[in-house]
Design an enzyme around this catalytic site. Sequence first.
Site, PDB file in Angstrom:
ATOM      1  N   TYR A   8     -70.956  -0.127 103.011  1.00  0.00           N
ATOM      2  CA  TYR A   8     -70.612   0.805 104.079  1.00  0.00           C
ATOM      3  C   TYR A   8     -71.903   1.416 104.610  1.00  0.00           C
ATOM      4  CZ  TYR A   8     -65.810   0.549 102.258  1.00  0.00           C
ATOM      5  OH  TYR A   8     -64.565   0.145 101.831  1.00  0.00           O
ATOM      6  N   HIS A  16     -65.405  -6.072  95.484  1.00  0.00           N
ATOM      7  CA  HIS A  16     -64.977  -5.752  96.843  1.00  0.00           C
ATOM      8  C   HIS A  16     -64.035  -6.777  97.463  1.00  0.00           C
ATOM      9  CE1 HIS A  16     -66.468  -3.269 100.529  1.00  0.00           C
ATOM     10  NE2 HIS A  16     -65.199  -3.557 100.634  1.00  0.00           N
ATOM     11  N   PRO A  38     -54.761   3.284 105.022  1.00  0.00           N
ATOM     12  CA  PRO A  38     -53.346   3.648 104.862  1.00  0.00           C
ATOM     13  C   PRO A  38     -52.708   4.179 106.145  1.00  0.00           C
ATOM     14  CG  PRO A  38     -54.745   5.338 103.909  1.00  0.00           C
ATOM     15  CD  PRO A  38     -55.655   4.193 104.277  1.00  0.00           C
ATOM     16  N   LEU A  39     -53.533   4.529 107.122  1.00  0.00           N
ATOM     17  CA  LEU A  39     -53.006   5.000 108.409  1.00  0.00           C
ATOM     18  C   LEU A  39     -53.157   3.943 109.497  1.00  0.00           C
ATOM     19  CD1 LEU A  39     -54.385   8.660 108.304  1.00  0.00           C
ATOM     20  CD2 LEU A  39     -52.111   7.842 107.649  1.00  0.00           C
ATOM     21  N   GLY A  40     -53.545   2.729 109.099  1.00  0.00           N
ATOM     22  CA  GLY A  40     -53.647   1.629 110.053  1.00  0.00           C
ATOM     23  C   GLY A  40     -55.042   1.292 110.510  1.00  0.00           C
ATOM     24  N   ALA A  61     -56.649   2.707 114.936  1.00  0.00           N
ATOM     25  CA  ALA A  61     -55.204   2.809 115.126  1.00  0.00           C
ATOM     26  C   ALA A  61     -54.586   4.079 114.546  1.00  0.00           C
ATOM     27  CB  ALA A  61     -54.515   1.584 114.508  1.00  0.00           C
TER      28      ALA A  61
END
Length: 285
Positions: free
Chosen positions: A54, A129, A210-212, A216
């Site tokens: 990251y 990963h 988890p929220l897309g 999104a």
Amino acid sequence: MRNRSIANVPVSAIGLGAMPMSVAEHMPDEAQSIRTIHAALDAGITLIDTADAYAPATAEVGHNERLVAKALALWDGDRDAVLVATKGGHTRTPGDGWGLDGSATYLRRACERSLKALGVEAIGLYQHHRPDPAVPYEESIGALRDLLDEGKIRLAGISNADPAQIRQAHDLLGGRLASVQNEYSPRFRTSEPEIDVCAELGVAFLPWSPLGGISAAAGLGDAHAAFNEVAAERGVSPQRVCLAWELARSPVVIPIPGSSRPESILDSIAAADLTLTPDELARLG
């Protein structure tokens, strides 16, 4: 904040995904990132997820790990109570691309680099990963097993794995597989079989995006009308309803929503105290 467990370690039922703080086209300045991490910690979050890959550019591998480490060093709370999870096995390639290297040699080198970036003697949770098609899976998991046996990592996890790989990793680690991190959200529900295997084995399941996903998440309720409807009835955000829905899926589920603003992670944290009714869960599917 309610707790759930990763292996024998209690953690907050909602974690913080730190990736958005190091994605070039979205990343905030360092001060805002540290405020976000501190807001999460002050509100009771005790799980932070990061990865060596990251980073806003190939030359900055470890950027997110170093950011998390700096925020923890500046926080006046109990740092020993926070589980930092990182990952190795994704590489950054010339031109700021992404690659894979699941070889034992690379994973050991990546782990050593993450130890330095995080400034710790042992990594709380170290996750492979993503499976590398060029490397036998048993070699990658064997590397995790060796790092675990040597005390360089305290817990071992995997990411982006299918049910057969979860069972294989669980066996190769001698029953010590602590977590599985796969994508799961209203728009990506194909990880249901992996959740069921994790529940069977007593392994934590950490949904990523988890929220897309970053692009999104804001429009989650527009894309999935039932979440908007339940949210309006409850007087909360559709994102909060989404995380509560995921928590209700299984006691092993611990969502790790990404955030780069204090306001968004505080809204996510509140999902831990939102209990949906059987009727609401049926409507959400």
